[in-house]
Enzyme design. Sequence first.
Site, PDB file in Angstrom:
ATOM      1  N   SER A 146      16.169   0.163  12.170  1.00  0.00           N
ATOM      2  CA  SER A 146      17.336  -0.191  11.550  1.00  0.00           C
ATOM      3  C   SER A 146      18.675   0.171  11.972  1.00  0.00           C
ATOM      4  O   SER A 146      18.819   0.885  12.902  1.00  0.00           O
ATOM      5  CB  SER A 146      17.133   0.626  10.327  1.00  0.00           C
ATOM      6  OG  SER A 146      18.518   0.415   9.316  1.00  0.00           O
ATOM      7  N   TYR A 159      16.451   8.967   5.761  1.00  0.00           N
ATOM      8  CA  TYR A 159      16.150   7.474   6.183  1.00  0.00           C
ATOM      9  C   TYR A 159      16.906   7.295   7.674  1.00  0.00           C
ATOM     10  O   TYR A 159      16.383   6.868   8.606  1.00  0.00           O
ATOM     11  CB  TYR A 159      16.926   6.525   5.259  1.00  0.00           C
ATOM     12  CG  TYR A 159      16.563   5.169   5.396  1.00  0.00           C
ATOM     13  CD1 TYR A 159      15.443   4.587   5.258  1.00  0.00           C
ATOM     14  CD2 TYR A 159      17.583   4.211   6.290  1.00  0.00           C
ATOM     15  CE1 TYR A 159      15.133   2.957   5.399  1.00  0.00           C
ATOM     16  CE2 TYR A 159      17.265   2.927   6.526  1.00  0.00           C
ATOM     17  CZ  TYR A 159      15.931   2.294   6.257  1.00  0.00           C
ATOM     18  OH  TYR A 159      15.805   1.019   6.408  1.00  0.00           O
TER      19      TYR A 159
HETATM   20  P1  NAD Z   1       9.657  -3.449   1.205  1.00  0.00           P
HETATM   21  O1  NAD Z   1      10.009  -2.375   0.116  1.00  0.00           O
HETATM   22  O2  NAD Z   1       9.825  -4.772   0.759  1.00  0.00           O
HETATM   23  O3  NAD Z   1       8.532  -3.310   1.864  1.00  0.00           O
HETATM   24  C1  NAD Z   1       7.597  -2.062   2.142  1.00  0.00           C
HETATM   25  C2  NAD Z   1       6.493  -2.345   2.745  1.00  0.00           C
HETATM   26  O4  NAD Z   1       5.802  -0.879   3.099  1.00  0.00           O
HETATM   27  C3  NAD Z   1       5.391  -2.732   1.515  1.00  0.00           C
HETATM   28  O5  NAD Z   1       4.381  -3.467   2.048  1.00  0.00           O
HETATM   29  C4  NAD Z   1       4.869  -1.329   1.085  1.00  0.00           C
HETATM   30  O6  NAD Z   1       3.557  -1.464   0.503  1.00  0.00           O
HETATM   31  C5  NAD Z   1       4.816  -0.666   2.247  1.00  0.00           C
HETATM   32  N1  NAD Z   1       4.521   0.928   2.256  1.00  0.00           N
HETATM   33  C6  NAD Z   1       5.376   1.606   1.485  1.00  0.00           C
HETATM   34  N2  NAD Z   1       5.004   2.942   1.581  1.00  0.00           N
HETATM   35  C7  NAD Z   1       3.677   2.955   2.241  1.00  0.00           C
HETATM   36  C8  NAD Z   1       2.672   3.673   2.537  1.00  0.00           C
HETATM   37  N3  NAD Z   1       2.859   4.993   2.050  1.00  0.00           N
HETATM   38  N4  NAD Z   1       1.708   3.370   3.210  1.00  0.00           N
HETATM   39  C9  NAD Z   1       1.476   2.071   3.651  1.00  0.00           C
HETATM   40  N5  NAD Z   1       2.290   1.064   3.216  1.00  0.00           N
HETATM   41  C10 NAD Z   1       3.487   1.773   2.704  1.00  0.00           C
HETATM   42  O7  NAD Z   1      10.956  -2.796   2.265  1.00  0.00           O
HETATM   43  P2  NAD Z   1      11.446  -3.744   3.712  1.00  0.00           P
HETATM   44  O8  NAD Z   1      12.825  -3.960   3.077  1.00  0.00           O
HETATM   45  O9  NAD Z   1      10.683  -5.166   3.707  1.00  0.00           O
HETATM   46  O10 NAD Z   1      11.321  -2.657   4.549  1.00  0.00           O
HETATM   47  C11 NAD Z   1      10.493  -3.069   5.497  1.00  0.00           C
HETATM   48  C12 NAD Z   1      11.020  -2.082   6.891  1.00  0.00           C
HETATM   49  O11 NAD Z   1      12.378  -2.557   7.320  1.00  0.00           O
HETATM   50  C13 NAD Z   1      11.214  -0.572   6.631  1.00  0.00           C
HETATM   51  O12 NAD Z   1      10.863   0.227   7.666  1.00  0.00           O
HETATM   52  C14 NAD Z   1      12.910  -0.760   6.378  1.00  0.00           C
HETATM   53  O13 NAD Z   1      13.194   0.789   6.686  1.00  0.00           O
HETATM   54  C15 NAD Z   1      12.981  -1.530   7.495  1.00  0.00           C
HETATM   55  N6  NAD Z   1      14.636  -2.102   7.287  1.00  0.00           N
HETATM   56  C16 NAD Z   1      14.778  -2.677   6.010  1.00  0.00           C
HETATM   57  C17 NAD Z   1      16.171  -3.168   5.933  1.00  0.00           C
HETATM   58  C18 NAD Z   1      16.597  -3.990   4.803  1.00  0.00           C
HETATM   59  O14 NAD Z   1      17.631  -4.347   4.602  1.00  0.00           O
HETATM   60  N7  NAD Z   1      15.377  -4.406   3.916  1.00  0.00           N
HETATM   61  C19 NAD Z   1      17.140  -3.110   6.967  1.00  0.00           C
HETATM   62  C20 NAD Z   1      16.710  -2.460   7.997  1.00  0.00           C
HETATM   63  C21 NAD Z   1      15.679  -1.845   8.366  1.00  0.00           C
END
Ligand code: NAD
Length: 264
Positions: A146, A159
């Site tokens: 991120s 985070y």
């Molecule tokens: P999201 O909430 O849409 O998806 C998260 C996923 O992780 C889901 O499939 C959920 O079931 C799974 N998950 C959660 N806890 C779990 C566990 N204990 N075991 C197995 N699976 C688990 O989130 P997202 O926004 O798609 O984020 C995905 C990644 O991208 C994360 O690492 C997040 O930090 C990173 N990220 C997101 C953003 C953003 O703006 N959305 C920005 C930078 C980085």
Amino acid sequence: MTQNASSKSLAGRTALVTGSTSGIGLGIAMALAEAGANLVLNGFGEVDGAVSQVLATGAEVAHHNADMTKPEEIEAMIRFAKERFGALDVLVNNAGVQHVAAIDEFPTDRWNAIIAINLSSAFHTMRAALPGMRERGWGRVINIASVHGLVGSVGKSAYVAAKHGVLGLTKVAALEYARTGVTVNAICPGFVYTPLVQKQIDAIAERDSISVEAARAKLLAEKQPSAEFVTTRQIGAATVFLCSDAASEMRGAELKIDGAWTAQ
Ligand code: NAD
């Protein structure tokens, strides 16, 4: 234009994407499947919907329910991928959760969960998957970090600590495998519109008594100069690029896709 199987860049490869039932992970799984890979999905919630979406690309798909807080389940998932498809070639560490609170009010159980899911799980998957990639002479690990691996934001101690840790882990793994056909890189997205970010938008709307639309604009205006969300498909396309021959000497990179967030 439809591609036949042999022209797809990842035909015959197997990819595992943690946390791929939603958001960025599902976008990445779709892009890898469209590039010809077999997919192992992981994560909770809308499992059937995610599996059908990826199946619709024509890819072979399996789902494993491992909880990223449990090292023994993570090891079982890597074994499952190898047994189901014969090998594991592409590993995407994407599962992640968020909790926003000041350090002095941050619940210890949330700290522990975020460090386990967002950081330690990537150690456990790599530990189990990297030796097989080295043996076969080819592999790709892409860690979804991120902008918060590079800079901080108030209220996001766990985070930000976890994501900085992911970038450190990425560098060490890239160095340890530098003389092999296995590359390890990170992608650093800014705000991507997913359920994880929707929760933060809803919290701003409630806190400031404004509409969800106004809260969405406010969230972006605070951090992301482009004032546009990055899309899950853009992160998917970057992941496919990191799997290509063109990226074979990208090692330990931090690929920023952040609407100029960290250019400030
Ligand atoms: P999201 O909430 O849409 O998806 C998260 C996923 O992780 C889901 O499939 C959920 O079931 C799974 N998950 C959660 N806890 C779990 C566990 N204990 N075991 C197995 N699976 C688990 O989130 P997202 O926004 O798609 O984020 C995905 C990644 O991208 C994360 O690492 C997040 O930090 C990173 N990220 C997101 C953003 C953003 O703006 N959305 C920005 C930078 C980085």
